[in-house]
Design a protein around this motif. Structure first.
Motif, PDB file in Angstrom:
ATOM      1  N   HIS A 185       0.814  -1.235   0.000  1.00 47.96           N
ATOM      2  CA  HIS A 185       0.000   0.000   0.000  1.00 47.96           C
ATOM      3  C   HIS A 185       0.840   1.274   0.000  1.00 47.96           C
ATOM      4  CE1 HIS A 185      -3.755  -2.175   0.652  1.00 47.96           C
ATOM      5  NE2 HIS A 185      -3.165  -2.833   1.624  1.00 47.96           N
ATOM      6  N   TYR A 186       2.139   1.172  -0.284  1.00 49.63           N
ATOM      7  CA  TYR A 186       2.932   2.406  -0.237  1.00 49.63           C
ATOM      8  C   TYR A 186       2.552   3.352  -1.380  1.00 49.63           C
ATOM      9  CZ  TYR A 186       6.846   5.489   0.707  1.00 49.63           C
ATOM     10  OH  TYR A 186       7.601   6.589   1.009  1.00 49.63           O
ATOM     11  N   GLU A 193      -0.296   3.656  -2.678  1.00 49.68           N
ATOM     12  CA  GLU A 193      -1.598   4.214  -2.308  1.00 49.68           C
ATOM     13  C   GLU A 193      -1.428   5.391  -1.356  1.00 49.68           C
ATOM     14  OE1 GLU A 193      -4.075   0.969  -1.077  1.00 49.68           O
ATOM     15  OE2 GLU A 193      -5.122   2.276   0.326  1.00 49.68           O
ATOM     16  N   LEU A 194      -0.439   5.261  -0.451  1.00 50.81           N
ATOM     17  CA  LEU A 194      -0.188   6.296   0.546  1.00 50.81           C
ATOM     18  C   LEU A 194       0.537   7.490  -0.070  1.00 50.81           C
ATOM     19  CD1 LEU A 194      -0.915   6.261   3.492  1.00 50.81           C
ATOM     20  CD2 LEU A 194       1.299   5.290   4.012  1.00 50.81           C
ATOM     21  N   LEU A 195       1.360   7.232  -1.077  1.00 58.87           N
ATOM     22  CA  LEU A 195       2.195   8.283  -1.646  1.00 58.87           C
ATOM     23  C   LEU A 195       1.505   9.038  -2.776  1.00 58.87           C
ATOM     24  CD1 LEU A 195       5.036   9.108  -0.828  1.00 58.87           C
ATOM     25  CD2 LEU A 195       5.920   7.768  -2.712  1.00 58.87           C
ATOM     26  N   CYS A 196       0.550   8.401  -3.446  1.00 59.99           N
ATOM     27  CA  CYS A 196      -0.065   9.039  -4.619  1.00 59.99           C
ATOM     28  C   CYS A 196      -0.860  10.269  -4.194  1.00 59.99           C
ATOM     29  CB  CYS A 196      -0.989   8.070  -5.338  1.00 59.99           C
ATOM     30  SG  CYS A 196      -1.813   8.845  -6.741  1.00 59.99           S
ATOM     31  N   PHE A 216      -5.076  10.149  -5.490  1.00 60.29           N
ATOM     32  CA  PHE A 216      -6.014   9.055  -5.221  1.00 60.29           C
ATOM     33  C   PHE A 216      -6.202   8.184  -6.469  1.00 60.29           C
ATOM     34  CE2 PHE A 216      -7.285  12.874  -2.884  1.00 60.29           C
ATOM     35  CZ  PHE A 216      -7.039  12.446  -1.597  1.00 60.29           C
ATOM     36  N   ILE A 248      -4.088   5.448  -7.435  1.00 65.66           N
ATOM     37  CA  ILE A 248      -3.523   4.093  -7.445  1.00 65.66           C
ATOM     38  C   ILE A 248      -3.773   3.456  -6.086  1.00 65.66           C
ATOM     39  CG2 ILE A 248      -1.190   4.882  -6.775  1.00 65.66           C
ATOM     40  CD1 ILE A 248      -0.075   2.741  -8.660  1.00 65.66           C
ATOM     41  N   PHE A 249      -4.104   2.187  -6.102  1.00 67.99           N
ATOM     42  CA  PHE A 249      -4.271   1.458  -4.844  1.00 67.99           C
ATOM     43  C   PHE A 249      -4.094  -0.014  -5.125  1.00 67.99           C
ATOM     44  CE2 PHE A 249      -8.631  -0.079  -5.629  1.00 67.99           C
ATOM     45  CZ  PHE A 249      -9.057   0.800  -6.611  1.00 67.99           C
ATOM     46  N   HIS A 305     -11.486   3.833  -5.092  1.00 60.55           N
ATOM     47  CA  HIS A 305     -10.309   4.008  -4.231  1.00 60.55           C
ATOM     48  C   HIS A 305     -10.752   3.907  -2.768  1.00 60.55           C
ATOM     49  CE1 HIS A 305      -6.894   6.034  -2.334  1.00 60.55           C
ATOM     50  NE2 HIS A 305      -6.210   5.766  -3.434  1.00 60.55           N
ATOM     51  N   PRO A 306      -9.950   3.257  -1.908  1.00 55.03           N
ATOM     52  CA  PRO A 306     -10.384   3.062  -0.514  1.00 55.03           C
ATOM     53  C   PRO A 306     -10.672   4.344   0.253  1.00 55.03           C
ATOM     54  CG  PRO A 306      -8.267   1.992  -0.938  1.00 55.03           C
ATOM     55  CD  PRO A 306      -8.693   2.581  -2.216  1.00 55.03           C
ATOM     56  N   SER A 324       0.021  14.059  -1.150  1.00 55.25           N
ATOM     57  CA  SER A 324       0.509  12.894  -0.419  1.00 55.25           C
ATOM     58  C   SER A 324       0.310  13.074   1.082  1.00 55.25           C
ATOM     59  CB  SER A 324       1.988  12.681  -0.707  1.00 55.25           C
ATOM     60  OG  SER A 324       2.218  12.621  -2.082  1.00 55.25           O
ATOM     61  N   THR A 367      -3.288  12.544   1.754  1.00 58.64           N
ATOM     62  CA  THR A 367      -3.634  11.126   1.737  1.00 58.64           C
ATOM     63  C   THR A 367      -3.221  10.459   3.047  1.00 58.64           C
ATOM     64  OG1 THR A 367      -3.231  11.149  -0.620  1.00 58.64           O
ATOM     65  CG2 THR A 367      -3.402   9.007   0.398  1.00 58.64           C
ATOM     66  N   SER A 368      -2.004  10.781   3.542  1.00 58.19           N
ATOM     67  CA  SER A 368      -1.550  10.201   4.810  1.00 58.19           C
ATOM     68  C   SER A 368      -2.476  10.607   5.955  1.00 58.19           C
ATOM     69  CB  SER A 368      -0.132  10.668   5.123  1.00 58.19           C
ATOM     70  OG  SER A 368       0.760  10.200   4.168  1.00 58.19           O
ATOM     71  N   THR A 382      -5.694   8.712   5.650  1.00 56.90           N
ATOM     72  CA  THR A 382      -5.487   7.317   6.042  1.00 56.90           C
ATOM     73  C   THR A 382      -5.463   7.193   7.560  1.00 56.90           C
ATOM     74  OG1 THR A 382      -4.158   7.111   4.050  1.00 56.90           O
ATOM     75  CG2 THR A 382      -4.007   5.317   5.617  1.00 56.90           C
ATOM     76  N   ALA A 397       5.796   8.455   4.492  1.00 54.73           N
ATOM     77  CA  ALA A 397       4.341   8.475   4.602  1.00 54.73           C
ATOM     78  C   ALA A 397       3.837   7.618   5.754  1.00 54.73           C
ATOM     79  CB  ALA A 397       3.726   8.007   3.284  1.00 54.73           C
ATOM     80  N   ARG A 398       4.501   6.509   6.004  1.00 56.41           N
ATOM     81  CA  ARG A 398       4.017   5.640   7.089  1.00 56.41           C
ATOM     82  C   ARG A 398       4.272   6.274   8.456  1.00 56.41           C
ATOM     83  NH1 ARG A 398       2.364   1.223   4.533  1.00 56.41           N
ATOM     84  NH2 ARG A 398       3.717   0.465   2.873  1.00 56.41           N
TER      85      ARG A 398
END
Lengths: 88, 286
Positions: A67-68, A70-73, A76, A78-79, B11-12, B34, B37-38, B41, B185-186
């Motif tokens: 899921h990296y 997904e987190l970096l895009c 929204f 790519i997943f 997309h989730p 980005s 998005t983080s 999430t 990001a994490r």
């Protein structure tokens, strides 16, 4: 992946597998997902999307569902979704 | 099928984004998306119902964040995101109030509000997207532009020392101070989740590239900036805030620097002025 010695529990370890989904029309071609995919499964495609960018495409089915991307895009676009592993 | 590009799967994060406003205005290679998005999430993974959140943004590229999130949000006047968030928090202490804004908005025009919210330990989460310039207005020199960096108003290089934002927040009394880049990001998602779970003023600085108005004048494309974030950063949790200046030549220190507990403004205020209303507050959150 290449090992200098095959681990004894190779057969037992469950490796997660993912399937990358790309929403091409949203992509703005920044290339973050391609550059920072830990398994390098993505590459720029040759086609253009509606905005005139080259969206990424899946080069090889090596996705580990981390899921990296997904987190970096930022878009929204790519997943990944967990996929059933075909081979053992 | 090799590549499901024409996917019908949503997309989730689509339940948290106002999809009718997508595509957003952020340029190709901008890191604000980005960071956003983080942040989304972290909100999703916290498991808290979405109606328990409120997002406040000021003016600027990252200030558009409040317009794209599909929960209660507020796009406020320039620099005044924290005062609006303070108002929300004092009226509804049960809400988790997130301020998502840029460095120019939070630390230049709204710098005074930042230090006073930190001093009072207002129970809000401040996510400061630091792109080192005034991106939306044309790349003018900002309070965070590094020494010698070029901008549209300092064409030969910035002669001034930039703000060290974690030091500013720490000195003013913030109880949680962290810095990450959009590439981490994490860690960033974990930091936002920690901030959501805790009480007190949480300040998270996020370095983010601005390829159009900062990178273009300083000869770096967005992927070059990301390479710098990858190679010239050091993760050092608990580092003293005085050593956290943004200088990529000697390495930028990332991590969680402060995490202490102190009574928050709304708690103390309520205890002192409305001691009888404490049970009523319990009823409202339930």
């Amino acid at each position: 992946m290449k090992y200098w010695r095959v681990p004894l529990d190779t057969g037992e370890i469950q490796v997660t597998r993912g399937r990358v989904h790309i929403i091409e029309e949203r992509c703005k071609g920044c290339g973050y997902c391609i550059e920072y995919c830990p398994r390098e499964v993505l590459q720029f495609s040759r086609k253009f999307n509606k905005k005139g960018y080259h969206p990424p495409e899946v080069k090889e089915e090596e996705c580990l569902n981390c899921h990296y991307c997904e987190l970096l895009c930022p878009e929204f676009a790519i997943f990944s979704i967990a996929a059933e592993k075909a081979e053992s | 099928m090799k590549n499901s590009s024409t996917t019908a799967t949503p997309h989730p994060l689509e339940d948290l984004v106002r999809m009718d406003r997508i595509p957003h205005i952020w340029c190709s290679g901008c890191g604000t998306g980005s960071v956003f998005t983080s942040c989304l999430t972290a909100i999703k993974q916290s498991g808290i119902p979405y109606n328990q959140f409120a997002m406040v943004s000021g003016i600027g590229c990252s200030g558009r964040g409040a317009g794209y999130i599909n929960i209660d949000s507020f796009h406020t006047t320039h620099g005044r995101a924290i005062p609006f968030a303070t108002g929300i928090k004092m009226a509804r202490p049960d809400l988790k109030v997130i301020v998502f804004s840029g460095d120019g908005d939070l630390c230049a025009i709204g710098g005074n509000h930042l230090i006073h919210a930190a001093r009072r330990n207002m129970d809000i989460i401040v996510i400061c997207v630091n792109n080192l310039t005034y991106g939306m207005t044309g790349g003018q020199v900002a309070a965070t532009t590094p020494f010698k960096a070029k901008s549209s108003t300092t064409t030969l290089g910035n002669p001034d020392t930039p703000f060290n934002l974690p030091l500013l927040a720490y000195a003013a009394g913030a109880t949680y101070v962290a810095r990450w880049t959009m590439l981490h990001a994490r860690d960033l998602t974990d930091a936002v989740q920690t901030a959501i779970a805790r009480k007190g003023f949480s300040f998270i600085e996020v370095l983010s590239p601005c390829p159009v108005n900062f990178g273009r004048r300083n000869r770096e494309k967005s992927l070059d900036t990301l390479r710098k974030y990858h190679e010239n950063t050091i993760v050092k949790n608990g580092a003293h805030p005085s050593e956290l200046d943004v200088d990529f030549n000697k390495g930028v220190i990332l991590g969680t620097f402060v995490n202490v507990d102190r009574p928050t403004c709304d708690e103390v205020y309520r205890k002192m002025y409305w001691p009888a209303e404490e049970p009523k507050e319990q009823r409202k959150t339930g």
